[in-house]
Design a protein around this motif. Structure first.
Motif, PDB file in Angstrom:
ATOM      1  N   LEU B  44       0.836  -1.197   0.000  1.00  0.00           N
ATOM      2  CA  LEU B  44       0.000   0.000   0.000  1.00  0.00           C
ATOM      3  C   LEU B  44       0.878   1.257   0.000  1.00  0.00           C
ATOM      4  CD1 LEU B  44      -2.724   1.432   0.134  1.00  0.00           C
ATOM      5  CD2 LEU B  44      -2.700   1.110   2.616  1.00  0.00           C
ATOM      6  N   ALA B  45       1.887   1.235   0.861  1.00  0.00           N
ATOM      7  CA  ALA B  45       2.819   2.374   0.898  1.00  0.00           C
ATOM      8  C   ALA B  45       3.532   2.512  -0.437  1.00  0.00           C
ATOM      9  CB  ALA B  45       3.832   2.170   2.025  1.00  0.00           C
ATOM     10  N   GLN B  46       3.871   1.393  -1.025  1.00  0.00           N
ATOM     11  CA  GLN B  46       4.520   1.395  -2.338  1.00  0.00           C
ATOM     12  C   GLN B  46       3.611   2.058  -3.371  1.00  0.00           C
ATOM     13  OE1 GLN B  46       7.746  -0.291  -3.165  1.00  0.00           O
ATOM     14  NE2 GLN B  46       7.409   1.170  -4.814  1.00  0.00           N
ATOM     15  N   ALA B  47       2.347   1.708  -3.344  1.00  0.00           N
ATOM     16  CA  ALA B  47       1.395   2.267  -4.308  1.00  0.00           C
ATOM     17  C   ALA B  47       1.264   3.774  -4.127  1.00  0.00           C
ATOM     18  CB  ALA B  47       0.037   1.603  -4.173  1.00  0.00           C
ATOM     19  N   ILE B 222      -3.641  -5.608  -7.041  1.00  0.00           N
ATOM     20  CA  ILE B 222      -4.865  -4.796  -7.102  1.00  0.00           C
ATOM     21  C   ILE B 222      -5.398  -4.484  -5.709  1.00  0.00           C
ATOM     22  CG2 ILE B 222      -6.488  -6.726  -7.313  1.00  0.00           C
ATOM     23  CD1 ILE B 222      -7.772  -4.748  -9.578  1.00  0.00           C
ATOM     24  N   GLU B 223      -5.037  -5.319  -4.759  1.00  0.00           N
ATOM     25  CA  GLU B 223      -5.480  -5.062  -3.389  1.00  0.00           C
ATOM     26  C   GLU B 223      -4.987  -3.707  -2.889  1.00  0.00           C
ATOM     27  OE1 GLU B 223      -6.138  -8.833  -0.417  1.00  0.00           O
ATOM     28  OE2 GLU B 223      -4.162  -7.887  -0.516  1.00  0.00           O
ATOM     29  N   ALA B 224      -3.735  -3.422  -3.198  1.00  0.00           N
ATOM     30  CA  ALA B 224      -3.168  -2.138  -2.775  1.00  0.00           C
ATOM     31  C   ALA B 224      -3.909  -0.987  -3.450  1.00  0.00           C
ATOM     32  CB  ALA B 224      -1.688  -2.094  -3.108  1.00  0.00           C
ATOM     33  N   LEU B 225      -4.246  -1.162  -4.736  1.00  0.00           N
ATOM     34  CA  LEU B 225      -4.957  -0.091  -5.446  1.00  0.00           C
ATOM     35  C   LEU B 225      -6.340   0.128  -4.848  1.00  0.00           C
ATOM     36  CD1 LEU B 225      -2.615  -0.202  -7.388  1.00  0.00           C
ATOM     37  CD2 LEU B 225      -4.232  -0.290  -9.281  1.00  0.00           C
ATOM     38  N   ARG B 226      -6.988  -0.974  -4.525  1.00  0.00           N
ATOM     39  CA  ARG B 226      -8.336  -0.840  -3.947  1.00  0.00           C
ATOM     40  C   ARG B 226      -8.265  -0.125  -2.603  1.00  0.00           C
ATOM     41  NH1 ARG B 226      -9.439  -6.879  -5.192  1.00  0.00           N
ATOM     42  NH2 ARG B 226     -10.197  -6.786  -7.336  1.00  0.00           N
ATOM     43  N   ALA B 227      -7.197  -0.393  -1.886  1.00  0.00           N
ATOM     44  CA  ALA B 227      -7.068   0.213  -0.560  1.00  0.00           C
ATOM     45  C   ALA B 227      -6.859   1.728  -0.637  1.00  0.00           C
ATOM     46  CB  ALA B 227      -5.917  -0.445   0.190  1.00  0.00           C
TER      47      ALA B 227
END
Lengths: 966, 229, 100
Positions: B44-47, B222-227
């Motif tokens: 998530l931080a990466q995104a 995609i989980e990170a993007l959704r978050a």
């Protein structure tokens, strides 16, 4: 290391970080921030290189990376500029262009023969007798070029980046800094670029007042303001290497090339100090006054022990004060002017008791141990002429302060015009585009306050033009009437060796002789003499050469002009052009299936395609087996790269009728028709098949390499015709295979149950839509390889699944994949041409036996009128098939010539060994006398061997087309 | 490890082998297989910094022709006003206008938008022509505060936040491949969708990773993007 | 690198575009004489001054026209092809029209 001058001298060096490096295998020490040249100078080593032609000893000239004297060899690259390149730990630096050692170069003997190496030597010496050049070439080639390239070197990672600014200011001297600050109004993104490691330009090393404080004070002030201004981005160590259209600026910083787009450019590129031209003016120890000042102020290095200054302006006096302050003895100031103007700087020098000789010149420099040891000064009797005798003064440093040329390169690249006033010796620049402003010494402003005022004015003009400010435009700043440029600092010597161009070792006589050889135009003088063609690109030779040519041809310098200054401004590493670049490689959805099957891939245009499957050592056998398997069983080839264009709408048939040569209006739904494309010149440029899926829906294929052009061309025509259609390039949206061979139907029938595959209901050139292994597919019965075959086009994401299904279903029938090499052989056996290989930029349909594919009954098609004109004329050549019956004859390759006697009458376009016919077969253009089957043609084949080929009717294989229509 | 593999369905991203090599964990959502995550806990931080995601298996479609704007409007699509802009739909889908007569319809990250299926199912109107956008183009997303800076190494259009607003579209060249770049921020994180000729997918992916390396950019699931939303 | 303003996509580097040749109207292929036809196909005006040219924005495949001064290389304006081509063009055969 000798002790350096105390701080604040040495603004670029870090005295806490000593570094060891070597030059010519000898160890030296310098500080971080030292250039190679400054670190060597601190060690009192001045000899850096040998000149290109006469191998003369050379040392630092500008200390600004503007000359070729400092070019040295680094492990990673040759021709590094020692006064620009920083030292690093254990850096191994070598000299260049010598035999033996840099100190005692045997090549220097060449200088003794200089009178046998006159200007234009190459043109004169090797022109006659014929053939003499071949004798000389190896020797000359060996002497030519500088430095050594490490061919084993792993290249570094160079890349590129785009940047966008409202205002880009090139040059961060006083004018540039002021222009940046004044430009940084609200909403204005400003970039300030400078090639030096720190901002300030001349403020870092020039003495602007007798006390020597103003420069530093102003620099601190401006630097502080810039640092505090968030609108200004600074890029130091960065060279803006050209100006291209619409303010497109290539800025090189380390290993990255920035492609900067500016809305407004302000050039504050400054001026380049020029040398005086006299005997031995190239000795180490002879340098620009600004070079000595850079050594003192930037590197805390004393440029010598005992100095003479030759000057034509008051800057020479400032230089003297700097030298005195740094503890250098100033023996004499030799002022070319008879009566120097009054100035505080001169008063200060006088007050310090320095000897001044006015109306004098340095007539010659004398040498001891590769360095300046003394100068002879003489009274000037008339411009450029000295008295018969003079006084010899020993010294180890000679500073030259005789004038400047504006750094006009980028301005002129933008269309600016450089003018010169012969009376005042002042340069002016005019005719800049509206998106470019100039300020500072590039515009011949020398007074610091005038520079600042003019920079502000330029910035106001720029931001006003961008609509970011609405400030009243200040009045133009008046130029000083006194120029720092001496009009004639050139003194011919009976012994010659007064260098005009250091890079190319050109002297006064060389330039004058070029004009006597008839090359009077400055551009011709440049090319004949090579003046200005060396690494420093005339930065220090253009003005002197122009003056000499002007005098020799009785013109003014203004009329003579200077040569064009093309990009790049400074030499750039090849990595910047050859580094990271993008070639979008394209892969079919089945790409990895080919790799898994052992395919040897090749790139056809951007696409990766399987050449054949199997070992590269065994290619011919693999290809032959693939061919045989198609002829006898069934093969599968990936045709995803084939172009696909949807033409939909009420006028779809009408559009194709106009675009392609054939008639399409009456084409039945469910049928494919060959589609041949000609351009307006009647030349065959592409082909494919047009599949009619419904009245208003065609799916047209195009060649792999041609589809993008075909698509663009369709759009362009319909932008004019405005037919009721839509055109969509769906090449990548579909994956395709061609399953071909007598057993193709058997295999397909296992996977496709919703289409009647029987020959009666789905004949040759039929098209259907159905499903294959549950995948929606378009099926096209084509015969490119000459067997029963189906092209199956499916949505791209299903490619892999389709491939797997067919390979599995075909196992029992002996299915094998085949590559494009086999496909080429198969189509050749069938006599099918490949556009672009069997056609050229002149091929019309009749020449390639495609007259049958041209409808003569249509009101119009692209190329139609031209074809009908061509048909009225005699045809000149024809593409025919040939076989080679002699099994020992070397097989010709594409483009081998067809000869009649010594006359070329045609050429081979395709030729392969045919495993089916068991002999080489091919296509060739021949003249019309040789088109009859049975004609013999002579081909100059591999190794120059003339072989006989027999013209045969096409196709070679299955002439009655029974197999493809099975 | 999840037992979901990209090859269990026909619709596979051109990049599935690269994802597997990177240790991707896949998710299955209504028959669509996407990279859920690459296993890093900081994705998530990466995104938010700089991430690259492959959305190629998510639904999308396109329509073109003189009748296309009216027809899609009749189907309930909210059209963006200007060409080269996009509009978020009530079902979270995204519609980009590429010219006065050409539209691109993208699913949301959860593939819950029903519009695409509806448009693809019903027969098109007069002078309206469907485009196979799900097959012709790959769909990647570059996210994070460094995204525009990274793009400046491979794209000549100024994509910085204050020059290229959210919902703007640029049809341009990315690493010399013709592409559609759409700014579609996810929450407060900048996000650029890139749609490029599907045959150049691997090329583009490799170029992006190369250009991102300098900023420590990495692939994200995609989980990170959704978050981010 | 020049900037060219695409009527659809706005100002872009000219490397994003494909040049499509000078714009000039095609003479009637069925009535014009051979010489005039040959000039249409093979000769270019190559005028020094303001010319109209076809350009295509490659990424969007959008064709448009540009007026450019070939002396100064200044692009005076760009505009959509529909400004000139605003109605359907049809061709009629010189002698007999194909009955289709």
């Amino acid at each position: 290391m000798n002790p350096r001058l105390p701080a604040p001298y040495g603004s670029l060096i870090n005295r806490d970080a000593p570094l060891d490096f070597s030059f010519e295998r000898k160890s030296y020490q310098g500080f971080a921030g030292d250039s190679i040249a400054s670190a060597l100078a601190a060690n009192r080593h001045w000899l850096l290189s040998r000149s290109f032609k006469y191998h003369r000893p050379r040392g630092a000239l500008t200390m600004a990376g503007q000359d070729a004297n400092t070019m040295v060899q680094l492990p990673s690259n040759p021709n590094a500029l020692a006064d620009r390149e920083l030292i690093s730990h254990k850096l191994d630096v070598m000299g260049q262009n010598y035999s033996g050692s840099l100190r005692t170069d045997r090549g220097a003997l060449l200088g003794l023969f200089s009178r046998f190496l006159p200007v234009g030597f190459y043109y004169k010496a090797f022109f006659k007798p014929r053939g003499i050049w071949e004798k000389w070439a190896p020797l000359i080639r060996k002497k030519a070029g500088l430095g050594v390239i490490d061919q084993q070197l792993q290249p570094d990672y160079y890349d590129k980046q785009y940047k966008f600014f409202d205002v880009v200011v090139v040059g961060a001297g006083p004018a540039g800094m002021q222009a940046a600050l004044e430009s940084a109004v609200e909403g204005c993104e400003v970039l300030l670029v400078d090639e030096n490691p720190i901002l300030g330009g001349s403020l870092n090393y020039t003495r602007f007042d007798a006390e020597g404080v103003r420069g530093r004070q102003l620099r601190e002030q401006l630097t502080k303001k810039i640092a505090a201004n968030s609108n200004i981005t600074c890029m130091t160590d960065a060279v803006c290497n050209a100006w291209f259209a619409d303010n497109w600026l290539p800025i090189i910083r380390h290993k990255r090339l920035y492609k900067v787009r500016a809305k407004q450019t302000i050039l504050c590129t400054g001026a380049l100090e020029q040398q005086a031209v006299f005997h031995n003016n190239d000795l180490p120890g002879v340098m620009m006054s600004s070079a000595a000042q850079r050594l003192i102020h930037l590197y805390a290095v004393r440029p010598g022990q005992a100095a003479v200054i030759v000057t034509g302006n008051n800057d020479g006096y400032a230089n003297a004060l700097d030298l005195l302050d740094a503890g250098v003895e100033v023996k004499v100031i030799v002022d070319l002017r008879e009566a120097p103007s009054q100035s505080a700087m001169i008063d200060a020098v006088v007050a310090r008791g320095i000897r001044i000789e006015t109306g004098y010149a340095v007539y010659e420099a004398q040498k001891a141990r590769n360095h300046l040891s003394a100068v002879q000064i003489r009274k000037i009797t008339s411009p450029g002429i000295c008295a018969d005798s003079g006084e010899v003064i020993s010294c180890d440093l000679l500073c030259m302060a005789v004038g400047y040329t504006p750094t006009y390169q980028l301005v002129c690249q933008a269309g600016g015009q450089l003018s010169y006033d012969d009376d005042s010796a002042i340069f002016t620049l005019s005719n800049c585009p509206a998106v470019m402003q100039i300020a500072g010494s590039v515009n011949s402003h020398w007074d610091l306050d005038a520079c600042l005022a003019e920079a502000s004015r330029a910035a106001i003009i720029a931001t006003n033009a961008l609509g970011l400010s609405h400030t009243e435009e200040p009045a133009q700043i008046a130029r000083e009437s006194v120029s720092p440029n001496h009009p004639w600092p050139i003194f011919a010597h009976s012994g010659g060796k007064e260098f005009v161009d250091y890079d190319e070792d050109l002297t006064i006589a060389d330039i004058i002789n070029a004009t006597r050889d008839g090359y009077e135009h400055i551009q011709l003088v440049k090319r004949y003499s090579t003046c200005g063609m060396g690494p420093s690109q005339g930065r220090h030779s253009a003005l002197a050469a122009a003056r000499l040519v002007a005098a020799a041809t009785n013109r003014t310098v203004a009329k003579t002009g200077v040569t064009t200054a093309r990009p790049p401004f400074a030499p750039e590493h090849l990595g910047h052009s050859a580094g990271r670049s993008f070639y979008p490689a394209r892969r079919s959805n089945m790409h990895y299936r080919h790799l898994e099957a052992g395919a040897q891939m090749l790139q056809a245009g951007a696409w990766y395609r399987p050449a054949f499957y199997g070992s590269a050592n065994n290619s011919q056998q693999c290809i032959n087996q693939e061919v045989s398997n198609v002829r006898n069983n069934v093969g599968l080839v990936d045709v995803s790269t084939l172009g696909g264009i949807e033409v939909r709408g009420a006028d779809a048939a009408e559009f194709l009728n106009r675009f392609y040569t054939f008639g399409f209006v009456k084409q039945p739904v469910g049928k494919a028709r060959y589609a041949l494309l000609t351009n307006e010149g009647g030349v065959v440029i592409d082909d494919g098949v047009a599949c009619r899926f419904s009245d208003d829906h065609y799916y047209v294929t195009a060649t792999t390499g041609g589809v993008d052009r075909v698509y663009q061309s369709m759009l362009k025509w319909n932008a004019q015709w405005r037919l009721d259609i839509d055109i969509a390039n769906v090449t990548s949206a579909y994956c395709g295979v061609n399953i071909a061979g007598p057993r193709a139907r058997q295999v397909l029938a296992k996977l496709c149950t919703d289409v009647d595959l029987s020959a009666e209901s789905f004949p040759y050139m039929g098209v259907r839509q159905g499903t294959v292994s549950g995948i929606a597919a378009r099926l096209i019965r084509v015969g490119f390889v000459g067997e029963l075959g189906y092209e199956i086009h499916v949505p791209q994401h299903c490619g892999e699944a389709l491939w797997d299904a067919l390979m599995e279903a075909g196992q029992e029938q002996g299915i094998r994949p085949f590559g494009i090499e086999a496909q080429r052989v198969l189509r050749l056996e069938k006599g099918h041409i490949i556009i672009g290989q069997d056609t050229d930029a002149m091929s019309n349909p009749m020449e390639v036996q495609m007259g049958w594919a041209v409808s003569r009954k249509k009101p119009f098609f692209v190329g139609g009128r031209t074809i009908s004109e061509l048909e009225k004329k005699r045809q000149l050549r024809s593409l025919v098939g040939f076989v080679i019956n002699d099994p020992r004859a070397p097989i010709p390759k594409e483009s081998h010539l067809v000869l009649e006697g010594e006359q070329m009458t045609g050429r081979v376009t395709s030729c392969n060994y045919s495993p089916t016919l068991q002999k080489p077969i091919g296509l060739a253009y021949v003249n019309l006398e040789n088109t009859q089957p049975g004609s013999r043609i002579i081909i100059k084949s591999t190794g120059g061997v003339r072989i006989t080929a027999e013209v045969v009717p096409l196709p070679f294989y299955d002439p009655d087309a029974l197999r493809q229509e099975l | 490890m999840s037992s979901i593999t990209p090859t269990q369905v026909t619709r596979r991203s051109q990049l599935y082998r690269r994802h597997s090599e990177l240790g991707a964990e896949f998710e299955e959502n209504n028959g669509l297989i996407l990279v859920k995550a690459y296993g890093s806990e900081t994705e998530l931080a990466q995104a938010k910094e700089l991430g690259l995601a492959d959305l190629s298996t998510l639904p999308r479609t396109g329509f073109k022709g003189a009748g296309a704007p009216d027809w899609v409007t009749a189907q309930g699509v909210t059209l963006p006003r200007q060409p080269n802009t996009c509009a978020v739909q009530s079902d979270a889908g995204l519609v980009a206008k590429l010219s006065y007569q050409e539209l691109l319809v993208l699913s949301d990250l959860n593939a819950t938008s029903s519009m695409i299926e509806k448009l693809n199912q019903c027969s098109v109107g007069e002078q309206t022509y469907a485009l196979p956008r799900a097959d012709s183009h790959c769909w990647l997303a570059v996210t994070g505060s460094q995204a525009a800076e990274m793009f400046s190494k491979i794209c000549a259009v100024d994509l910085r936040a204050h020059k290229f607003a959210n919902a703007e579209v640029a049809q341009t060249s990315v690493a010399k491949a013709n592409s559609i770049v759409i700014r579609h921020d996810l929450g407060s994180t900048q996000c650029f969708y890139i749609l490029t000729d599907v045959s150049a997918t691997e090329f583009l992916w490799d170029c992006l990773l190369d250009a991102m390396a300098e900023y420590q950019g990495k692939p994200v699931g995609i989980e990170a993007l959704r978050a981010l939303v | 690198m020049k900037i060219l303003t695409c009527p659809l996509n706005g100002p872009r580097n000219i490397s994003e575009f494909t040049y499509g040749g000078e714009h000039h109207s095609m003479p009637d292929p069925n009535t014009t004489d051979s010489r005039a036809w040959a000039e249409h196909v093979f000769f270019h005006d190559n005028a020094a001054g303001i010319v109209t040219e076809w350009w295509c924005h490659s990424a969007s495949s959008f064709w448009f026209l540009a007026e450019r001064n070939t002396i100064t290389d200044e692009v005076i304006r760009t505009f959509e092809a529909s400004e000139i081509y605003n109605q359907r063009i049809d061709f009629v055969a010189a002698s007999t029209v194909e009955g289709s």
